[in-house]
Enzyme design. Structure first.
Site, mmCIF file in Angstrom:
data_model
loop_
_atom_site.group_PDB
_atom_site.id
_atom_site.type_symbol
_atom_site.label_atom_id
_atom_site.label_comp_id
_atom_site.label_asym_id
_atom_site.label_seq_id
_atom_site.Cartn_x
_atom_site.Cartn_y
_atom_site.Cartn_z
ATOM 1 N N THR A 250 0.820 -1.210 0.000
ATOM 2 C CA THR A 250 0.000 0.000 0.000
ATOM 3 C C THR A 250 0.852 1.256 0.000
ATOM 4 O O THR A 250 0.475 2.261 -0.600
ATOM 5 C CB THR A 250 -0.926 -0.001 1.227
ATOM 6 O OG1 THR A 250 -1.623 -1.240 1.282
ATOM 7 C CG2 THR A 250 -1.937 1.117 1.162
ATOM 8 N N ARG B 39 18.444 -5.855 9.664
ATOM 9 C CA ARG B 39 19.741 -6.515 9.803
ATOM 10 C C ARG B 39 20.509 -6.483 8.469
ATOM 11 O O ARG B 39 21.706 -6.185 8.431
ATOM 12 C CB ARG B 39 19.549 -7.964 10.256
ATOM 13 C CG ARG B 39 20.836 -8.724 10.408
ATOM 14 C CD ARG B 39 20.573 -10.198 10.738
ATOM 15 N NE ARG B 39 21.788 -10.946 10.556
ATOM 16 C CZ ARG B 39 22.233 -11.414 9.400
ATOM 17 N NH1 ARG B 39 21.557 -11.231 8.285
ATOM 18 N NH2 ARG B 39 23.367 -12.068 9.317
ATOM 19 N N HIS C 194 4.610 -9.545 11.143
ATOM 20 C CA HIS C 194 5.834 -9.940 10.439
ATOM 21 C C HIS C 194 7.069 -9.304 11.076
ATOM 22 O O HIS C 194 8.036 -8.972 10.393
ATOM 23 C CB HIS C 194 5.714 -9.575 8.959
ATOM 24 C CG HIS C 194 5.532 -8.103 8.713
ATOM 25 N ND1 HIS C 194 4.450 -7.395 9.161
ATOM 26 C CD2 HIS C 194 6.306 -7.215 8.071
ATOM 27 C CE1 HIS C 194 4.574 -6.126 8.806
ATOM 28 N NE2 HIS C 194 5.696 -5.987 8.154
ATOM 29 N N GLY D 178 4.264 -5.883 3.139
ATOM 30 C CA GLY D 178 5.245 -6.438 4.077
ATOM 31 C C GLY D 178 4.856 -7.789 4.650
ATOM 32 O O GLY D 178 5.624 -8.752 4.553
ATOM 33 N N ASP E 97 6.651 1.339 12.893
ATOM 34 C CA ASP E 97 5.872 1.709 14.076
ATOM 35 C C ASP E 97 6.468 1.053 15.315
ATOM 36 O O ASP E 97 6.351 -0.161 15.487
ATOM 37 C CB ASP E 97 4.418 1.270 13.876
ATOM 38 C CG ASP E 97 3.517 1.705 15.003
ATOM 39 O OD1 ASP E 97 4.013 2.245 16.005
ATOM 40 O OD2 ASP E 97 2.302 1.490 14.891
#
Length: 157
Positions: A40, A110, A101, A69, A94
């Protein structure tokens, strides 16, 4: 990195308004580069840039849209980073809301560290990135040599 960057833009649901305000404010800087977005966020970024660019007589940039995601978009983006197809990540995540996920988000962050990718996780850092002299210039990041890790002896017991 070439002068024209491949910039990934991602935002969790509670940060989409923030990323849209940032994109609208920085549309002129972003219009000079290729953009890659998840789900989105990509649709919203594309709409905002088409509107801003049209109002200013500028051709909007290409916005490649990956999956959302939670549906694998973070992993798709991580793969693009590993392949050297992403130069900068702008990821307004957030910190107050658990994500279904979270492991994918952690893996993506990472990978950005592993590959020494400039990464912004909030508006202040994103503003510093786009206002840097390096933003529109060629740049060669220094990558850590992991060959010792790859060639290590593994005890199979």
């Amino acid at each position: 990195m070439k002068k024209k960057k491949n910039i990934a833009i991602v935002a969790h649901d509670n940060r989409k308004k923030d990323i849209m305000e940032w994109v609208s404010f920085n549309w002129n800087e972003l219009a000079q580069h290729n953009l890659i977005c998840t789900g989105t966020t990509g649709k919203l970024v594309e709409e905002a840039l088409i509107e801003k660019c049209a109002a200013n007589g500028v051709v909007p940039p290409t916005v490649a849209r990956l999956k959302s995601g939670p549906l694998g978009g973070d992993q798709q983006l991580g793969a693009l980073i590993v392949e050297g197809k992403v130069d900068i990540l702008i990821f307004f995540w957030d910190p107050m809301q658990p994500q279904p996920h979270d492991v994918d988000v952690k893996a993506l962050l990472r990978i950005t560290v592993l590959y020494n990718l400039p990464t912004a996780s909030n508006r202040s850092t994103a503003d510093f990135l786009v206002s840097s002299e390096l933003f529109h210039e060629s740049y060669q990041p220094i990558l850590k040599d992991y060959s010792g890790y790859i060639k290590r002896d593994v005890d199979l017991g």
